[in-house]
Design an enzyme around this catalytic site. Structure first.
Site, PDB file in Angstrom:
ATOM      1  N   ARG A 170      -9.521 -12.165   1.285  1.00 32.91           N
ATOM      2  CA  ARG A 170     -10.510 -13.250   1.336  1.00 32.91           C
ATOM      3  C   ARG A 170      -9.707 -14.486   1.084  1.00 32.91           C
ATOM      4  NH1 ARG A 170     -10.541 -10.689  -5.036  1.00 32.91           N
ATOM      5  NH2 ARG A 170     -10.591  -8.952  -3.177  1.00 32.91           N
ATOM      6  N   LYS A 202       0.380  -1.765   0.044  1.00 31.13           N
ATOM      7  CA  LYS A 202      -0.158  -0.259  -0.030  1.00 31.13           C
ATOM      8  C   LYS A 202       0.761   1.406  -0.254  1.00 31.13           C
ATOM      9  CE  LYS A 202      -3.206  -1.960   2.558  1.00 31.13           C
ATOM     10  NZ  LYS A 202      -4.667  -2.236   1.797  1.00 31.13           N
TER      11      LYS A 202
END
Length: 503
Positions: free
Chosen positions: A358, A283
């Protein structure tokens, strides 16, 4: 009352006392008579205002102020009068609007705003609040007041003692109000647990310390199990192990089971990334990565839900699965392009190391389905930025092909003002998740929120399932309603409401 019920009532009292003494200086009591206090708060509806149902409303000076300000008791409107009567230094009229249109959620918000208003009065330390016009909604007002009174200031070294507001709510029936408030107070305690865990920095809350917090619920009769790396490896949980292997603080799978019904369980599964660097797909936005200690808000919400159910001795069977890992960069971390094998047997190519939530949920969903055979599964996660782009923080996204479950959750969210908006989920998104060398890729090309939901669906089998994407809902950037700046505990009230309403 049975010994078990007495024990539960005692545990509830102890737990709430500990929670509110540390997190909310405001104390609230119920009474059938107005208490002596310099500040009086009177909740008024348009009808009660018109009919002057309260003696204060019959005072000529009060009526003069009402007429001068054209105060009509609309929802949330306030009128403050200084020294309106002998022995009263301040009178606040708070409009409820048409009480027939009030919901628990709207009353919660009214309570939150009232707490903020009273906290803003520097000289005020107690008040009598006449809530008789609310009738059965008075406990919901108290719930909202306490939710707004939450504080998280443990890391401030220069701080003054929080103002200890003593608030007495005048209600038609003190015993009935107190009884109705008990389950709401239990929910607040669950929300506070979720807020605390989410507010903590990543050096305080990591997989093992989160697991330790979960183990505390054993005192309430919750069955808690913690799977370490060896246990997860034996079960073939290659997805969560891959996400967590880059950190020197290993992953954990935590199971908290409140079993107070012989029905097949409901399963709630929470994403618990205790810090997310993005991995090698790092990020790069400073503001985003700064907030990544909150990427475990889904796991915090399901643990808070279990606490809320246990504290009220709820007659339900709910199992919470929390998939916990740190997504870090190191010589051991997973790499873009790696192929991992999930516990379900499906292989996954890592298209993006920042699509890690996920992956941990894949093994968590499989575990809940395979080990507990639940009648329904709901997962909750701060999963995708694209959900924020679609719905902001006004709604959480819900994805499901099970219409009955979808409507149950939407209805529960509406009841507690944690609203859901259904976003698309179907086989059209399958092409986005293809891999040339594995069964699946974890990275969608365009539709991030829906393709992520489709990916999760591959691990749920035939069990009725819904995915809640709470990205944007887990944190509040300002004080508003029942929330203060920081963690909201979003999902605890919704999931508790849903669990309690299942047949």
């Amino acid at each position: 009352m049975t010994k078990a019920q007495l024990l539960t009532r005692s545990l509830l009292s102890l737990a709430l006392s500990a929670a509110f003494s540390a997190q909310a200086a405001t104390s609230i009591s119920f009474s059938q008579q107005a208490q002596s206090a310099d500040t009086q708060v009177l909740l008024v509806s348009p009808d009660s205002l018109k009919q002057q149902q309260h003696p204060m409303l019959q005072d000529a000076r009060v009526q003069q102020a009402i007429n001068a300000e054209q105060f009509s008791a609309q929802y949330g409107k306030k009128l403050e009068l200084l020294a309106p009567a002998t022995g009263v230094s301040r009178l606040l009229l708070l409009g409820t609007g048409d009480t027939a249109q009030l919901t628990a959620a709207k009353t919660n918000t009214l309570g939150g705003d009232l707490t903020a208003y009273l906290q803003g009065k520097s000289s005020l330390d107690q008040a009598s609040i006449d809530a008789t016009v609310l009738d059965q909604h008075a406990p919901a007002l108290a719930q909202g007041m306490e939710l707004r009174a939450y504080t998280f200031d443990k890391y401030h070294t220069r701080k003054s003692k929080p103002k200890d507001l003593k608030l007495a709510l005048v209600v038609p029936d003190q015993r009935v109000a107190a009884t109705r408030f008990e389950p709401l107070a239990a929910v607040n305690a669950g929300v506070f647990l979720a807020r605390d865990l989410t507010n903590e920095p990543a050096d305080a809350v990591y997989p093992e310390s989160f697991a330790a917090a979960a183990l505390e619920l054993k005192k309430l009769g919750v069955k808690v199990e913690v799977l370490d790396e060896a246990a997860m490896a034996r079960l073939g949980m290659g997805a969560i192990l891959a996400v967590g292997k880059g950190s020197n603080r290993p992953p954990r799978m935590v199971i908290a089971h409140w079993q107070n019904s012989k029905q097949a369980p409901l399963a709630i599964v929470g994403k618990g990334i205790t810090f997310d660097t993005g991995g090698y797909n790092l990020k790069t936005d400073a503001a985003s990565i700064f907030r990544m200690n909150s990427d475990m808000a889904g796991a915090a919400a399901v643990l808070g839900t279990v606490k809320a159910l246990a504290l009220q001795n709820a007659p339900v069977n709910v199992v919470a699965v929390m998939a916990l890992a740190e997504n870090k960069i190191s010589d051991r971390a997973m790499l873009p392009g790696d192929v991992i094998k999930s516990a379900s047997g499906l292989t996954i190519q890592v298209g993006n190391t920042d699509a890690e939530g996920r992956l941990v949920l894949a093994d968590g969903l499989w575990y809940a389905r395979d080990k507990y055979k639940p009648r329904a599964i709901v997962d909750i996660a701060t999963l995708t930025g694209s959900k924020v782009g679609a719905l902001g923080n006004y709604y959480a996204g819900i994805f499901s092909e099970h219409e009955a479950l979808t409507q149950q959750l939407i209805s529960a969210g509406r009841q507690v003002d944690e609203e859901l908006w259904q976003l698309p989920l179907n086989s059209k998104f399958a092409d986005e998740m293809k891999s040339d060398i594995a069964d699946l890729n974890n990275n969608g090309k365009t539709t991030g929120a829906s393709s992520a939901a489709w990916f999760l669906q591959q691990f749920t089998g035939d069990t009725p399932w819904a995915h809640l994407d709470i990205a944007g809902n887990a944190l509040s950037s300002s004080d508003k309603g029942v929330h203060v700046t920081g963690a909201t505990g979003y999902g605890v009230r919704l999931l508790t409401e849903w669990a309690l309403k299942q047949p």
